[in-house]
Design a protein around this motif. Structure first.
Motif, short mmCIF file in Angstrom:
data_model
loop_
_atom_site.label_atom_id
_atom_site.label_comp_id
_atom_site.label_asym_id
_atom_site.label_seq_id
_atom_site.Cartn_x
_atom_site.Cartn_y
_atom_site.Cartn_z
N ASP A 21 0.75 -1.07 0.15
CA ASP A 21 -0.13 -0.04 0.00
C ASP A 21 0.90 1.17 0.01
OD1 ASP A 21 -2.31 -1.50 0.03
OD2 ASP A 21 -2.89 -1.15 2.18
N LEU A 22 1.99 1.03 0.79
CA LEU A 22 2.79 2.42 1.01
C LEU A 22 3.50 2.76 -0.46
CD1 LEU A 22 4.25 4.49 2.66
CD2 LEU A 22 5.82 2.80 3.37
N LEU A 23 3.86 1.70 -0.80
CA LEU A 23 4.83 1.79 -2.32
C LEU A 23 3.71 2.36 -3.34
CD1 LEU A 23 7.04 -1.48 -2.32
CD2 LEU A 23 7.76 0.77 -1.78
N ALA A 24 2.61 1.68 -2.99
CA ALA A 24 1.69 2.22 -4.09
C ALA A 24 1.17 3.64 -3.99
CB ALA A 24 0.42 1.25 -4.30
N ALA A 25 1.01 4.00 -2.69
CA ALA A 25 0.71 5.52 -2.60
C ALA A 25 1.86 6.22 -2.85
CB ALA A 25 0.39 5.48 -0.96
N LEU A 26 3.03 5.85 -2.50
CA LEU A 26 4.39 6.68 -2.72
C LEU A 26 4.22 6.88 -4.46
CD1 LEU A 26 6.86 5.37 -0.49
CD2 LEU A 26 5.84 7.76 -0.48
N LEU A 27 4.01 5.65 -5.17
CA LEU A 27 4.13 5.89 -6.66
C LEU A 27 2.99 6.65 -7.01
CD1 LEU A 27 5.35 4.63 -9.02
CD2 LEU A 27 3.73 2.70 -9.10
N ILE A 28 1.87 6.59 -6.59
CA ILE A 28 0.93 7.48 -7.05
C ILE A 28 1.15 8.98 -6.51
CG2 ILE A 28 -1.65 8.09 -6.62
CD1 ILE A 28 -2.09 5.19 -6.33
N ALA A 29 1.52 9.11 -5.53
CA ALA A 29 1.86 10.46 -5.00
C ALA A 29 2.92 10.96 -5.97
CB ALA A 29 2.50 10.39 -3.67
N ALA A 30 4.12 10.16 -6.16
CA ALA A 30 4.92 10.59 -7.00
C ALA A 30 4.51 10.96 -8.47
CB ALA A 30 6.10 9.61 -7.06
N LEU A 31 3.72 10.02 -8.83
CA LEU A 31 3.23 10.48 -10.42
C LEU A 31 2.38 11.73 -10.22
CD1 LEU A 31 2.11 6.78 -11.47
CD2 LEU A 31 3.62 8.59 -12.51
N VAL A 32 1.39 11.74 -9.23
CA VAL A 32 0.65 13.08 -9.12
C VAL A 32 1.40 14.33 -9.07
CG1 VAL A 32 -0.96 14.18 -7.77
CG2 VAL A 32 -1.32 12.00 -8.30
N GLY A 33 2.67 14.01 -8.26
CA GLY A 33 3.32 15.20 -7.97
C GLY A 33 4.05 15.73 -9.08
N ALA A 34 4.72 14.57 -9.96
CA ALA A 34 5.49 14.78 -11.08
C ALA A 34 4.57 15.50 -12.14
CB ALA A 34 6.16 13.62 -11.79
N THR A 35 3.35 15.14 -12.12
CA THR A 35 2.37 15.61 -13.13
C THR A 35 2.08 17.15 -12.79
OG1 THR A 35 1.36 13.52 -13.55
CG2 THR A 35 0.09 15.31 -14.35
N LEU A 36 1.90 17.33 -11.38
CA LEU A 36 1.53 18.72 -11.15
C LEU A 36 2.58 19.56 -11.39
CD1 LEU A 36 -0.57 17.97 -7.87
CD2 LEU A 36 -1.33 19.20 -9.90
N ALA A 37 3.91 18.99 -11.03
CA ALA A 37 5.08 19.82 -11.19
C ALA A 37 5.35 20.10 -12.61
CB ALA A 37 6.41 19.13 -10.67
N ALA A 38 5.02 19.21 -13.51
CA ALA A 38 5.05 19.48 -14.88
C ALA A 38 4.08 20.54 -15.26
CB ALA A 38 4.74 18.10 -15.70
N LEU A 39 2.64 20.31 -14.71
CA LEU A 39 1.96 21.05 -15.21
C LEU A 39 2.29 22.51 -14.84
CD1 LEU A 39 -1.52 19.64 -14.76
CD2 LEU A 39 -0.61 20.72 -16.65
N LEU A 40 2.65 22.80 -13.49
CA LEU A 40 2.96 24.04 -12.74
C LEU A 40 4.14 24.55 -13.74
CD1 LEU A 40 2.08 25.81 -10.66
CD2 LEU A 40 3.96 24.81 -9.13
N ARG A 41 5.18 23.97 -14.22
CA ARG A 41 6.25 24.33 -14.79
C ARG A 41 5.89 24.92 -16.13
NH1 ARG A 41 9.59 20.30 -13.80
NH2 ARG A 41 9.33 19.27 -15.96
N ALA A 42 4.98 23.92 -16.86
CA ALA A 42 4.33 24.34 -18.12
C ALA A 42 3.57 25.64 -18.24
CB ALA A 42 3.63 23.28 -18.71
N GLN A 43 2.83 25.61 -17.21
CA GLN A 43 2.06 26.91 -16.82
C GLN A 43 2.81 27.93 -16.63
OE1 GLN A 43 -1.24 27.00 -17.40
NE2 GLN A 43 -1.10 29.18 -17.10
N LEU A 44 3.82 28.01 -15.97
CA LEU A 44 4.64 29.15 -15.60
C LEU A 44 5.45 29.64 -16.67
CD1 LEU A 44 6.16 28.30 -11.97
CD2 LEU A 44 4.38 29.95 -12.52
#
Lengths: 255, 395
Positions: A21-44
């Motif tokens: 669960d923890l690994l899955a959560a971390l993976l999902i969090a990482a994916l979401v975080g990366a996506t958000l970071a990419a979105l944020l960077r693209a938006q900026l």
């Protein structure tokens, strides 16, 4: 004992499942975080580009509106007083009046302009059939006459020479436009050069006749158009955008 | 015992349920995600604000451009549709709205124009345009034009001889140059108009500039004599007629001709067919529907009138030849050379800027024809671009 026997050995299975669960959560969090970071960077990046384009457009728009408004009613052969690669000295018209009534030493003029005539900085170009005479008015004051329409004001001028009813009086100040020090600037008389735009213009910016250099702007009756070349820096991007504002001079060409 | 028996499993189970770092992380991730989303929303809002502002500015800019173009178009339409019958009676200082220059366009743009008579011969036309609602317009535009007219008295000063030239004038044996003939009858105009055209006489048959020479064949008739005038020179003659420059005459011309042309009036019932080829009015037939038609004609090159009769205010940039049998009434300005063959007749007045004028026929200054040409061509009331500045700053 019965109760003890009923307790299932769940702990080992739960421990492994928590890790997954923890690994899955971390993976999902990482994916979401990366996506958000990419979105944020693209938006900026998009924001930076949009802001840069907007700033460049603002410079272009201001230059076009100011120069077009100033030059459109100008006679290039008479009203361009000096030209170089980065400056244009002109008669900058601030209003036009028509002589209504002529009295002893003064004339009442119905007037409409971007501002009221100002003795301290203005001269007057007197237009009569076949002639133009520039003079400095001896005095200017408000007047009253029924000849003015609702949109006009009446001023009393003291001309140095004869004026006839129907003569046109064009009020102007001597000024110069500069594409220098990173901006379009206006200088009235011998005053300082005031920026009209943000300082986003490169050194390649300048004035010129469409097919030649600025000296051709001074040939009487010749230039039918004027080009302002703007070398605009897009802020935050390091990119330069060259723009040519080619403006028709309807009074040019045929004299 | 029971309690002890039960405690151990309970303790094992509790260990499995104890809160761990893994269990706390979902909250952190949520906060981080929310923060990131907030930043994203802020960045998006900033971009949106800039693009919205740009869109609004673009809309205003487009409206301003449409207003400016509408105003300039109205001013030009005022000139193109100039109506002497409406504007001629306007006194100096007077203003008139010009309904033919007003209109509306899609997208809420409206334009109109006003003419002000500054003096007898000068006008200011101002076109105005509004985009958007009348009470709260999105943009407005103004454009002013300075225009000129040529009042008839300003024209007579250049028509003070049957033939005005600065080159060689060669008169054949049957040539007649006459500035002393009485006006044609019936003239069809009131006496004062004719008197104005004939005022200041008597006039010489030939007015010559300093470079001019006259060569007379035996039998040639010159009624009124030859007068030298130091004020006459080729450049002046080539410039046009008083305030009417050749450029202005070209701009207001009704017809453009070139080459060989036979003149003949043409009517469709009671209406003069002004578009018919060679129709320069019917000066010889006062009852003809084209009797009142006197066009302004511009020839960019050479022009040869081979037969018929016509009336015009004629400007020929090249050479003009009037063949035998042709009768031409009007004001004739020739920038090249002139030839009037024996049997050809020109009534009115002729100005020749070119090097040579060969006259074998008749050239007669006729005050009635001059007055009729000005009146019927309405050249004294037409507006044209004055030399030099004509677009004025607008505020």
């Amino acid at each position: 004992m019965v109760r003890t026997a009923r307790v299932r050995p769940r702990a080992p299975a739960r421990a492994g499942s928590a890790l997954v669960d923890l690994l899955a959560a971390l993976l999902i969090a990482a994916l979401v975080g990366a996506t958000l970071a990419a979105l944020l960077r693209a938006q900026l990046r998009l924001g930076t580009r949009v802001n840069a384009r907007a700033a460049a457009a603002e410079v272009e728009r201001t230059a076009a509106v100011v120069l077009l408004g100033e030059l459109r009613g100008m006679d290039p052969g008479r009203d361009i007083r000096g030209a170089s690669a980065d400056s244009l000295g002109i008669r900058a018209f601030r209003g036009v009046g028509v002589a209504c009534a002529v009295g002893a030493g003064s004339v009442l003029v119905r007037y409409r302009g971007s501002r009221a005539p100002d003795l301290s900085k203005d001269s007057v170009l007197l237009l009569r059939a076949g002639s133009e005479v520039a003079w400095s008015p001896g005095a200017v004051g408000k007047g009253v006459h029924a000849c003015a329409s609702a949109e006009e004001e009446v001023f009393r001028f003291t001309p140095p020479g004869p004026v006839q009813p129907g003569d046109l009086l064009m009020v102007f100040e001597t000024g110069s436009y500069h594409l220098a020090d990173g901006a379009l600037r206006y200088r009235r008389g011998q005053g300082g050069r005031q920026p009209l735009t943000r300082e986003l213009l490169g050194a390649a910016s300048g004035f010129g006749a469409p097919a030649a250099g600025p000296a051709d702007l001074l040939a009487p009756g010749v230039p039918e158009a004027l080009t302002a070349h703007l070398d605009v820096l897009l802020p935050g991007t390091g990119t330069r955008v060259p723009l040519d504002l080619r403006m028709a001079l309807p009074n040019g060409g045929v004299s | 015992m029971r309690c002890a028996m039960t405690r151990a499993p309970v303790t094992a189970s509790a260990a499995a349920r104890r809160p761990t770092a893994a269990a706390a992380r979902p909250g952190v991730v949520l906060v981080a995600v929310l923060l990131a989303l907030l930043l994203l929303a802020l960045a998006l809002a900033g971009t949106l604000a800039v693009t919205t502002q740009e869109a609004m500015l673009g809309r205003v800019e487009a409206a301003t451009l449409r207003a400016r173009l509408g105003a300039e178009g109205a001013a030009r339409a005022a000139l193109a549709g100039w109506r002497p019958e409406v504007l001629g009676p306007l006194p100096p200082g007077g203003r008139a709205a010009l309904p033919w220059a007003a209109g509306t366009g899609a997208g809420g743009v409206r334009w109109d124009a006003v003419a002000e008579r500054l003096s007898a011969a000068r006008w200011r036309v101002t076109g105005e345009a509004v985009v958007g609602p009348a009470l709260n317009p999105l943009a407005t535009g103004r454009a002013s034009l300075l225009l000129a007219t040529a009042p008839a008295p300003d024209l007579w000063a250049g028509l003070t001889a049957a033939l005005t030239a600065d080159g060689q004038v060669v008169l054949g044996g049957s040539a007649v140059l006459d500035a002393a003939a009485p006006p044609a009858e019936p003239c069809g105009l009131d006496g004062s108009a004719v008197d104005a055209a004939g005022g200041g006489g008597p006039f010489p048959a030939i007015r010559l500039g300093e470079a001019g020479q006259v060569q007379l064949a035996s039998g040639a008739t010159v009624q009124g004599g030859v007068e030298a005038d130091a004020g006459i020179h080729a450049a002046l003659l080539a410039a046009g007629l008083g305030p009417l420059g050749t450029g202005a005459l070209k701009a207001v011309a009704d017809r453009f001709e070139e080459g060989a042309l036979a003149l003949a009036p043409m009517a469709d019932g009671a209406a003069c067919s002004t578009a018919a080829p060679g129709n320069w009015g019917a000066p010889l037939d006062p009852a003809h529907p084209c009797a009142g038609y006197v066009p302004v004609v511009h020839a960019a090159g050479n022009l040869e009138l081979v037969q018929g009769a016509g009336a015009a205010l004629l400007v020929v940039a090249g050479d003009l030849v009037v063949r035998s049998g042709v009768e031409l009434h009007g004001i004739i300005i020739v920038l090249g050379s002139l030839t009037v063959e024996e049997g050809g007749l020109v009534l009115g007045a002729v100005r020749v800027a070119g090097a040579r004028a060969d006259v074998g026929g008749r050239v007669v200054r006729d005050a009635c024809v001059l007055a009729r040409t000005v009146r019927r061509s309405a050249i004294d009331a037409r507006a044209f671009r004055p030399p030099g500045r004509w677009w004025l700053p607008s505020f």
